[in-house]
Design an enzyme around this catalytic site. Structure first.
Site, PDB file in Angstrom:
ATOM      1  N   ASN A 152       0.834  -1.204   0.000  1.00 23.18           N
ATOM      2  CA  ASN A 152       0.000   0.000   0.000  1.00 23.18           C
ATOM      3  C   ASN A 152       0.865   1.249   0.000  1.00 23.18           C
ATOM      4  O   ASN A 152       1.815   1.348   0.771  1.00 23.18           O
ATOM      5  CB  ASN A 152      -0.977  -0.006   1.183  1.00 23.18           C
ATOM      6  CG  ASN A 152      -0.279   0.030   2.502  1.00 23.18           C
ATOM      7  OD1 ASN A 152       0.725  -0.628   2.661  1.00 23.18           O
ATOM      8  ND2 ASN A 152      -0.786   0.785   3.429  1.00 23.18           N
ATOM      9  N   LYS A 175      13.178  -3.255  -2.289  1.00 24.73           N
ATOM     10  CA  LYS A 175      12.422  -4.491  -2.518  1.00 24.73           C
ATOM     11  C   LYS A 175      10.938  -4.146  -2.502  1.00 24.73           C
ATOM     12  O   LYS A 175      10.348  -3.872  -1.466  1.00 24.73           O
ATOM     13  CB  LYS A 175      12.725  -5.536  -1.448  1.00 24.73           C
ATOM     14  CG  LYS A 175      12.068  -6.860  -1.778  1.00 24.73           C
ATOM     15  CD  LYS A 175      11.379  -7.430  -0.577  1.00 24.73           C
ATOM     16  CE  LYS A 175      10.496  -8.611  -0.886  1.00 24.73           C
ATOM     17  NZ  LYS A 175       9.231  -8.247  -1.534  1.00 24.73           N
ATOM     18  N   GLY A 228       5.870  -2.604   6.925  1.00 26.63           N
ATOM     19  CA  GLY A 228       5.070  -3.817   6.702  1.00 26.63           C
ATOM     20  C   GLY A 228       4.394  -4.240   7.986  1.00 26.63           C
ATOM     21  O   GLY A 228       4.218  -3.432   8.907  1.00 26.63           O
ATOM     22  N   GLY A 229       4.053  -5.506   8.061  1.00 23.77           N
ATOM     23  CA  GLY A 229       3.322  -6.015   9.215  1.00 23.77           C
ATOM     24  C   GLY A 229       4.251  -6.453  10.343  1.00 23.77           C
ATOM     25  O   GLY A 229       5.452  -6.687  10.132  1.00 23.77           O
ATOM     26  N   GLU A 250       8.361   0.562  10.343  1.00 30.08           N
ATOM     27  CA  GLU A 250       7.075   1.269  10.275  1.00 30.08           C
ATOM     28  C   GLU A 250       6.021   0.191  10.098  1.00 30.08           C
ATOM     29  O   GLU A 250       5.938  -0.414   9.033  1.00 30.08           O
ATOM     30  CB  GLU A 250       7.043   2.235   9.083  1.00 30.08           C
ATOM     31  CG  GLU A 250       8.047   3.361   9.148  1.00 30.08           C
ATOM     32  CD  GLU A 250       7.637   4.473  10.108  1.00 30.08           C
ATOM     33  OE1 GLU A 250       6.559   4.366  10.729  1.00 30.08           O
ATOM     34  OE2 GLU A 250       8.407   5.425  10.241  1.00 30.08           O
ATOM     35  N   LEU A 251       5.252  -0.051  11.163  1.00 26.83           N
ATOM     36  CA  LEU A 251       4.355  -1.220  11.122  1.00 26.83           C
ATOM     37  C   LEU A 251       2.895  -0.773  11.113  1.00 26.83           C
ATOM     38  O   LEU A 251       2.594   0.371  10.817  1.00 26.83           O
ATOM     39  CB  LEU A 251       4.662  -2.124  12.310  1.00 26.83           C
ATOM     40  CG  LEU A 251       6.160  -2.407  12.506  1.00 26.83           C
ATOM     41  CD1 LEU A 251       6.388  -3.294  13.706  1.00 26.83           C
ATOM     42  CD2 LEU A 251       6.777  -3.027  11.266  1.00 26.83           C
ATOM     43  N   CYS A 284      -1.745   2.422   7.549  1.00 26.85           N
ATOM     44  CA  CYS A 284      -1.170   2.132   8.864  1.00 26.85           C
ATOM     45  C   CYS A 284      -1.707   3.082   9.925  1.00 26.85           C
ATOM     46  O   CYS A 284      -1.730   2.750  11.096  1.00 26.85           O
ATOM     47  CB  CYS A 284       0.341   2.225   8.797  1.00 26.85           C
ATOM     48  SG  CYS A 284       0.882   3.775   8.100  1.00 26.85           S
ATOM     49  N   GLU A 383      -5.440  -5.132  14.118  1.00 29.10           N
ATOM     50  CA  GLU A 383      -5.516  -4.372  12.877  1.00 29.10           C
ATOM     51  C   GLU A 383      -6.307  -5.160  11.843  1.00 29.10           C
ATOM     52  O   GLU A 383      -5.994  -6.322  11.584  1.00 29.10           O
ATOM     53  CB  GLU A 383      -4.104  -4.097  12.342  1.00 29.10           C
ATOM     54  CG  GLU A 383      -4.108  -3.236  11.104  1.00 29.10           C
ATOM     55  CD  GLU A 383      -2.711  -2.995  10.540  1.00 29.10           C
ATOM     56  OE1 GLU A 383      -1.946  -3.958  10.387  1.00 29.10           O
ATOM     57  OE2 GLU A 383      -2.399  -1.822  10.245  1.00 29.10           O
TER      58      GLU A 383
HETATM   59  P1  NAD Z   1       4.148  -7.629   4.954  1.00 31.00           P
HETATM   60  O1  NAD Z   1       4.789  -7.482   6.268  1.00 31.00           O
HETATM   61  O2  NAD Z   1       3.491  -8.904   4.601  1.00 31.00           O
HETATM   62  O3  NAD Z   1       5.227  -7.346   3.782  1.00 31.00           O
HETATM   63  C1  NAD Z   1       6.054  -6.203   3.767  1.00 31.00           C
HETATM   64  C2  NAD Z   1       7.281  -6.491   2.935  1.00 31.00           C
HETATM   65  O4  NAD Z   1       8.121  -7.418   3.633  1.00 31.00           O
HETATM   66  C3  NAD Z   1       6.989  -7.128   1.577  1.00 31.00           C
HETATM   67  O5  NAD Z   1       7.828  -6.527   0.609  1.00 31.00           O
HETATM   68  C4  NAD Z   1       7.364  -8.581   1.798  1.00 31.00           C
HETATM   69  O6  NAD Z   1       7.740  -9.271   0.637  1.00 31.00           O
HETATM   70  C5  NAD Z   1       8.540  -8.437   2.728  1.00 31.00           C
HETATM   71  N1  NAD Z   1       8.872  -9.667   3.452  1.00 31.00           N
HETATM   72  C6  NAD Z   1       8.098 -10.758   3.669  1.00 31.00           C
HETATM   73  N2  NAD Z   1       8.767 -11.682   4.399  1.00 31.00           N
HETATM   74  C7  NAD Z   1       9.990 -11.159   4.660  1.00 31.00           C
HETATM   75  C8  NAD Z   1      11.130 -11.620   5.383  1.00 31.00           C
HETATM   76  N3  NAD Z   1      11.147 -12.819   5.977  1.00 31.00           N
HETATM   77  N4  NAD Z   1      12.207 -10.810   5.468  1.00 31.00           N
HETATM   78  C9  NAD Z   1      12.197  -9.585   4.900  1.00 31.00           C
HETATM   79  N5  NAD Z   1      11.152  -9.093   4.182  1.00 31.00           N
HETATM   80  C10 NAD Z   1      10.055  -9.878   4.061  1.00 31.00           C
HETATM   81  O7  NAD Z   1       3.140  -6.393   4.864  1.00 31.00           O
HETATM   82  P2  NAD Z   1       1.959  -6.168   3.825  1.00 31.00           P
HETATM   83  O8  NAD Z   1       0.868  -7.138   4.090  1.00 31.00           O
HETATM   84  O9  NAD Z   1       2.520  -6.062   2.445  1.00 31.00           O
HETATM   85  O10 NAD Z   1       1.504  -4.688   4.286  1.00 31.00           O
HETATM   86  C11 NAD Z   1       0.587  -4.461   5.270  1.00 31.00           C
HETATM   87  C12 NAD Z   1       1.232  -4.029   6.561  1.00 31.00           C
HETATM   88  O11 NAD Z   1       2.086  -2.895   6.386  1.00 31.00           O
HETATM   89  C13 NAD Z   1       0.175  -3.579   7.555  1.00 31.00           C
HETATM   90  O12 NAD Z   1       0.419  -4.086   8.837  1.00 31.00           O
HETATM   91  C14 NAD Z   1       0.320  -2.067   7.540  1.00 31.00           C
HETATM   92  O13 NAD Z   1      -0.176  -1.434   8.676  1.00 31.00           O
HETATM   93  C15 NAD Z   1       1.772  -1.883   7.352  1.00 31.00           C
HETATM   94  N6  NAD Z   1       2.050  -0.535   6.833  1.00 31.00           N
HETATM   95  C16 NAD Z   1       2.716   0.360   7.618  1.00 31.00           C
HETATM   96  C17 NAD Z   1       2.958   1.652   7.150  1.00 31.00           C
HETATM   97  C18 NAD Z   1       3.722   2.653   7.979  1.00 31.00           C
HETATM   98  O14 NAD Z   1       4.182   3.645   7.458  1.00 31.00           O
HETATM   99  N7  NAD Z   1       3.878   2.425   9.253  1.00 31.00           N
HETATM  100  C19 NAD Z   1       2.542   2.027   5.882  1.00 31.00           C
HETATM  101  C20 NAD Z   1       1.870   1.099   5.122  1.00 31.00           C
HETATM  102  C21 NAD Z   1       1.647  -0.185   5.613  1.00 31.00           C
END
Ligand code: NAD
Length: 491
Positions: A152, A175, A228-229, A250-251, A284, A383
């Site tokens: 996103n 990435k 990410g998450g 940033e989660l 997020c 969430e």
């Molecule tokens: P995700 O954690 O599934 O993936 C994020 C990234 O991490 C992807 O590029 C993924 O391929 C990579 N990844 C997966 N496994 C990995 C590993 N073992 N090692 C390193 N990288 C790996 O997140 P998502 O489902 O794509 O996004 C949603 C999450 O992101 C939600 O929790 C959301 O709140 C958060 N988010 C936070 C912000 C912020 O600024 N704080 C902004 C947007 C989204």
């Protein structure tokens, strides 16, 4: 089917052995593009290219001013191609075109801001306690930065990492998420056109184990900027045990929006709707916990329940659409499970709660309002990452603060009140990274952005961020003409 390439060491290429995956249009569920799936070797190649570019060639010899000009050029190209990347993002993630058009163009502002900061990174001089020694510090780049982004707002989240990292003189491997990487793979073309030396910015996409894990654990990576998450973040922290890379996270979040009876309630209702239903709730900082004072609870809930079904659901590329599909089918399943558990635990669905009529194909979900009897209900505690608002009642300011802070996931908070003293009291008491008063979900390259505790650590945007991409080198210069005495001769 459209096709995209990886960008490694200044060249566009397929993944090793042609490894690829299909990207699906979230509004139809159909594959629309073929994406390269970077393997371990591709990821290793990208990091090694960035490592070479950091140590050899033109990049380390450029002045900070010249670096700034390149970043500014990249920002201009982002603005030029903003609509192309917005269309790609909408197609690939289902985020509605109204939003992708503005956020993509605004990403250019982040490059502009950090371009201007590149030649303002300064060290210090000291009056050290050794009279013949001159001492000062230099701020130097860290090396290779791994920027890992979710699906996103990918371009936006990439810009907020690349801007300061490049300004400070680092090299980068971005990435892109395996869900919806199209806008970032287009962005790689702009990097090429801007004229960065080869290897300075590499752009890959692929899956967690082969790509994200290899990247974040790589011996040549000095800094990881992750969005990410929380589960993936735990992997990232374990991965960086291998390379001791500095890390910002940033989660996700479960941000509260608090409305007091003295607020302008029309304005507050708009703020609440924007906070949770904007970006189809996939943000997020989504204001997903609404805390309402008991005196206005019934009236305010009634306003929202009247408003939510009128929100225009539709195809994300239609400019009239206000809520589009969720990015993935797995997200929709997760939301359905959270809602079912919440209802079983005593919550009431005031509106929404399922697939909108006429939108059975794709990942559409209705704007949903849940009345929660307690903060333990899953829809309040977890969430959802979708258009789901959970409402709780409070009777006084202290209870509002207790409810707001009663989570590990308070990324941001919203406060709606016309009482200035109360606003300041709450600003002090709320435990989160951002407080918006009588507004919600506003961001800028100039103002730091980030959460606390389980919502991550570190900040993005703002001037200080640039220091997170540098380290200090201390310099000692002997200014005395006297020779150094033999240390082993006793005088
Ligand atoms: P995700 O954690 O599934 O993936 C994020 C990234 O991490 C992807 O590029 C993924 O391929 C990579 N990844 C997966 N496994 C990995 C590993 N073992 N090692 C390193 N990288 C790996 O997140 P998502 O489902 O794509 O996004 C949603 C999450 O992101 C939600 O929790 C959301 O709140 C958060 N988010 C936070 C912000 C912020 O600024 N704080 C902004 C947007 C989204």
């Amino acid at each position: 089917m459209s096709e995209f390439k990886l960008y490694i060491d200044g060249e566009f290429c397929d993944a090793e052995n042609g490894a690829s995956f299909d990207s699906r249009d979230p509004s139809t569920g159909e594959a629309w593009a073929k994406m390269p799936a970077a393997t371990m070797n591709d990821t290793d190649r990208a990091v090694k290219a960035a490592w070479r570019a950091f140590n050899e060639g033109e990049w380390p010899t450029l002045t900070a001013t010249a670096r700034g000009k390149l970043i500014a050029r990249l920002g201009e190209l982002v603005v030029r191609d903003a609509q192309i990347m917005a269309d790609l993002e909408t197609r690939d993630t289902g985020k509605i075109i109204r939003e992708t058009s503005s956020t993509t163009a605004y990403a250019g502002e982040y490059f502009r801001y950090y371009a201007g900061l590149a030649d303002k990174i300064e060290g210090s001089t000291f009056s050290a306690d050794k009279p013949t020694l001159e001492t000062y510090t230099r701020r130097e780049p860290l090396g290779v930065v791994a920027a890992v982004v979710p699906w996103n707002s990918q371009l936006f989240l990439t810009a907020v990492k690349l801007g300061p990292a490049l300004a400070a003189g680092n090299t980068i491997v971005v990435k892109a998420s395996e869900d919806g990487p199209a806008p970032i793979l287009h962005f790689a073309r702009l990097v090429h056109e801007a004229g960065f030396p080869r290897g300075v910015i590499n752009v890959i996409t692929g899956f967690g184990p082969e790509c994200g894990a290899v990247l974040t654990a790589h011996q040549h990576v000095s800094r990881v900027a992750f969005t990410g998450g929380p589960e993936t973040a735990r992997h990232v922290i374990r991965n960086t045990a291998e390379n001791f890379a500095l890390t910002t996270l940033e989660l996700g979040g479960k941000s509260p929006v608090i409305v007091f009876p003295d607020a302008d309630l029309d304005s507050a209702a708009n703020g609440v709707v924007a906070g949770i239903f904007g970006a189809t709730g996939q943000s997020c900082v989504a204001g997903s916990r609404l805390l309402l004072h008991a005196d206005i609870y019934d009236d305010f809930v009634a306003r929202l329940v009247e408003r939510a079904p009128k929100i225009k659901i539709g195809p994300p590329l239609d400019t009239a659409t206000e809520v589009g599909p969720l990015a993935t089918a797995r997200q929709k399943e997760n939301i359905e499970a959270i809602i079912a558990d919440s209802v079983a635990a005593g919550a009431t669905i005031a509106t929404g709660g399922g697939t909108p009529k006429g939108f059975e194909t794709g990942n559409y979900f209705e704007p949903t309002i849940i009345l929660a009897p307690s903060p333990e209900i899953r829809s309040v505690a977890e969430e959802c990452f979708g258009p789901v608002l959970s409402v709780l009642k409070f009777s006084d300011e202290d209870e509002a603060v207790r409810l707001a802070n009663g989570t590990n996931y308070a990324f941001a908070s919203g406060v709606f009140t016309s009482n200035l003293s109360r606003a300041h009291r709450l600003i002090r008491k709320l435990r989160c990274g951002i407080v918006w008063v009588n507004t919600y979900r506003v961001v800028s390259p100039i103002v730091p952005f980030g959460g606390n505790r389980f919502t991550g650590h570190g900040r993005e945007a703002g001037m200080d961020t640039i220091f997170d991409y540098t380290r200090t080198k201390s310099v000692w210069i002997n200014t005395s003409d006297d020779p150094i005495a033999d240390p082993f001769v006793v005088r």
